[in-house]
Design a protein around this motif. Structure first.
Motif, short mmCIF file in Angstrom:
data_model
loop_
_atom_site.label_atom_id
_atom_site.label_comp_id
_atom_site.label_asym_id
_atom_site.label_seq_id
_atom_site.Cartn_x
_atom_site.Cartn_y
_atom_site.Cartn_z
N UNK A 1 44.87 3.57 -5.76
CA UNK A 1 43.37 3.95 -5.92
C UNK A 1 42.68 4.41 -7.36
N UNK A 2 43.48 4.58 -8.27
CA UNK A 2 42.88 4.71 -9.48
C UNK A 2 42.43 3.60 -10.27
N UNK A 3 43.76 2.69 -10.19
CA UNK A 3 43.49 1.30 -10.97
C UNK A 3 42.22 0.58 -10.44
N UNK A 4 42.34 0.51 -8.91
CA UNK A 4 41.15 -0.41 -8.23
C UNK A 4 39.91 -0.01 -8.65
N UNK A 5 39.51 1.30 -8.88
CA UNK A 5 38.39 1.81 -9.05
C UNK A 5 37.71 1.10 -10.62
N UNK A 6 38.69 1.09 -11.39
CA UNK A 6 38.17 0.19 -12.50
C UNK A 6 38.47 -1.14 -12.47
N UNK A 7 39.37 -1.67 -11.86
CA UNK A 7 39.59 -3.23 -12.00
C UNK A 7 38.53 -3.83 -10.85
N UNK A 8 37.83 -3.27 -10.11
CA UNK A 8 36.95 -3.90 -9.37
C UNK A 8 35.75 -4.09 -10.07
N UNK A 9 35.60 -3.34 -11.05
CA UNK A 9 34.27 -3.36 -11.82
C UNK A 9 34.26 -4.44 -12.90
N UNK A 10 35.26 -4.87 -13.37
CA UNK A 10 35.63 -6.02 -14.08
C UNK A 10 35.03 -5.76 -15.56
N UNK A 11 35.42 -4.64 -16.09
CA UNK A 11 34.87 -4.29 -17.42
C UNK A 11 36.32 -4.46 -18.44
N UNK A 12 37.28 -4.99 -18.14
CA UNK A 12 38.31 -5.14 -19.03
C UNK A 12 38.06 -6.72 -19.52
N UNK A 13 38.89 -6.96 -20.62
CA UNK A 13 38.80 -8.37 -21.16
C UNK A 13 39.54 -9.08 -20.31
N UNK A 14 39.32 -10.51 -20.10
CA UNK A 14 40.32 -11.00 -19.32
C UNK A 14 41.70 -10.98 -19.12
N UNK A 15 42.40 -11.06 -20.40
CA UNK A 15 43.75 -10.63 -20.21
C UNK A 15 44.21 -9.59 -19.89
N UNK A 16 43.53 -8.43 -20.34
CA UNK A 16 43.95 -7.29 -19.97
C UNK A 16 43.56 -6.87 -18.51
N UNK A 17 42.46 -7.52 -17.92
CA UNK A 17 42.29 -7.43 -16.37
C UNK A 17 43.42 -8.08 -15.87
N UNK A 18 44.05 -9.15 -16.19
CA UNK A 18 45.06 -9.88 -15.52
C UNK A 18 46.21 -9.10 -15.52
N UNK A 19 46.62 -8.50 -16.59
CA UNK A 19 47.78 -7.61 -17.08
C UNK A 19 47.66 -6.36 -16.05
N UNK A 20 46.67 -5.60 -15.85
CA UNK A 20 46.53 -4.62 -15.03
C UNK A 20 46.53 -5.16 -13.42
N UNK A 21 46.15 -6.23 -13.27
CA UNK A 21 45.91 -6.60 -11.69
C UNK A 21 47.53 -6.90 -11.45
N UNK A 22 48.40 -7.52 -12.26
CA UNK A 22 49.63 -8.04 -12.19
C UNK A 22 50.31 -6.75 -11.89
N UNK A 23 50.32 -5.46 -12.62
CA UNK A 23 50.97 -4.24 -12.32
C UNK A 23 50.31 -3.68 -11.16
N UNK A 24 49.16 -3.95 -10.61
CA UNK A 24 48.61 -3.28 -9.41
C UNK A 24 49.52 -3.96 -8.42
N UNK A 25 49.84 -5.49 -8.33
CA UNK A 25 50.60 -6.09 -7.48
C UNK A 25 51.93 -5.67 -7.60
#
Length: 309
Positions: A190-214
């Motif tokens: 719930x918490x990670x999706x709130x930030x990740x869906x807004x795409x405010x992280x840098x590309x590599x960091x966005x991918x890292x946290x998306x992999x963590x979400x997976x």
């Protein structure tokens, strides 16, 4: 008045004052009378001082006030119209009409040249839930007004720093694999999706946290599949789709569809996935499967189908 009479009055006054003080400080605290007498120790000390400074007159005023209170103001409170209930009353605050009339989209407001109004708007946004407005705040980073861009940079830095620290702590708890593992997984998704869906992280960091979400999704599925709601399948698959991880996103869509065949969310995720991947064949297969089902299609899904066609 002779000096002898004055001495007697002063002596009697001192004795009465001392008795009153002893009664108030020693006797009353040990009885139930204390709960009916306001002021406590301070009250008796102040009255005793008044009795000493105003011999006879002090006691006369005090007794007169007590008598008047008993005669004219001693009355039981009428509680017939009072209700003692634990139910909370819902109150409605009046709308701030001036502020509501000035509301506009943040994207349009950033482009205005009135820096004072722009700063006011930015402060109003920062007073709310910043975690829900990160994408809008990030637009102000390129503002020509240095003060507005400073507000935005500071807010983003603080909120993203809080996000990284919170995710790190939750991830550690998930790694323990104890009885609370599923609860922390749900909290993280719930918490990670709130930030990740807004795409405010840098590309590599966005991918890292998306992999963590997976990864967290896989842990939750293994720990307690019953807590894996259709919304969670949608969150994970959409974040993977944004990272162009189409195969992994498709896996979650298929599993979600098998677990919740009567839910629209897995179908919507598959349609968006195949739309992004430009997989025309699977898109229409999914659309046909959705058409044969008894699921009610919403406007967003209809618009997606219309655009793809």
């Amino acid at each position: 008045m002779s000096s002898y009479t004055l001495i007697i009055i002063l002596a009697v006054n001192c004795i009465c004052t001392l008795a009153f003080l002893v009664w108030g400080l020693v006797i009353v605290p040990n009885t139930k009378i204390r709960q009916h007498i306001p002021g406590g120790r301070k009250r008796y000390l102040l009255l005793s001082a008044m009795f000493l400074l105003c011999p006879a007159a002090g006691f006369a005023c005090y007794i007169t006030a007590l008598a008047a209170g008993r005669i004219f103001f001693r009355k039981d409170a009428d509680l017939s119209g009072v209700m003692f209930s634990k139910d909370r009353a819902e109150t409605f605050a009046r709308a701030d009409e001036e502020r509501e009339l000035n509301i506009t989209s943040f994207e349009e407001a950033v482009a205005v040249s009135d820096y004072r109004s722009l700063r006011t708007l930015m402060l109003n946004v920062l007073r709310g839930d910043v975690s829900q407005s990160l994408a809008a705040i990030s637009l102000a980073l390129n503002s020509a007004d240095s003060e507005t861009s400073h507000y935005a940079a500071t807010a983003l830095r603080d909120e993203l720093g809080r996000f990284r620290d919170t995710v790190r702590r939750i991830y550690i708890e998930i790694g323990k694999r104890d009885e609370n593992c599923a609860k922390y997984c749900c909290m993280a998704i719930d918490y990670m999706n709130t930030v990740l869906e807004q795409k405010v992280l840098a590309g590599m960091e966005q991918k890292t946290y998306t992999d963590m979400l997976d990864e967290i999704g896989a842990v939750l599925y293994a720990a307690d599949k019953s807590q894996f709601t259709p919304e969670y399948y949608g969150m994970i698959s959409m974040r993977l789709t944004e990272m162009k991880e189409y195969d992994r996103a498709e896996r979650w869509c298929v599993v979600g569809n098998s677990e919740y065949p009567d839910s629209l969310i897995p179908y919507k995720c598959m349609l968006k996935l195949y739309y992004e991947a430009r997989d025309r064949e699977k898109f229409f297969e999914t659309m046909e499967s959705l058409r044969r089902s008894q699921i009610t299609i919403d406007k967003e899904t209809l618009e997606l189908i219309r655009v793809f066609n």
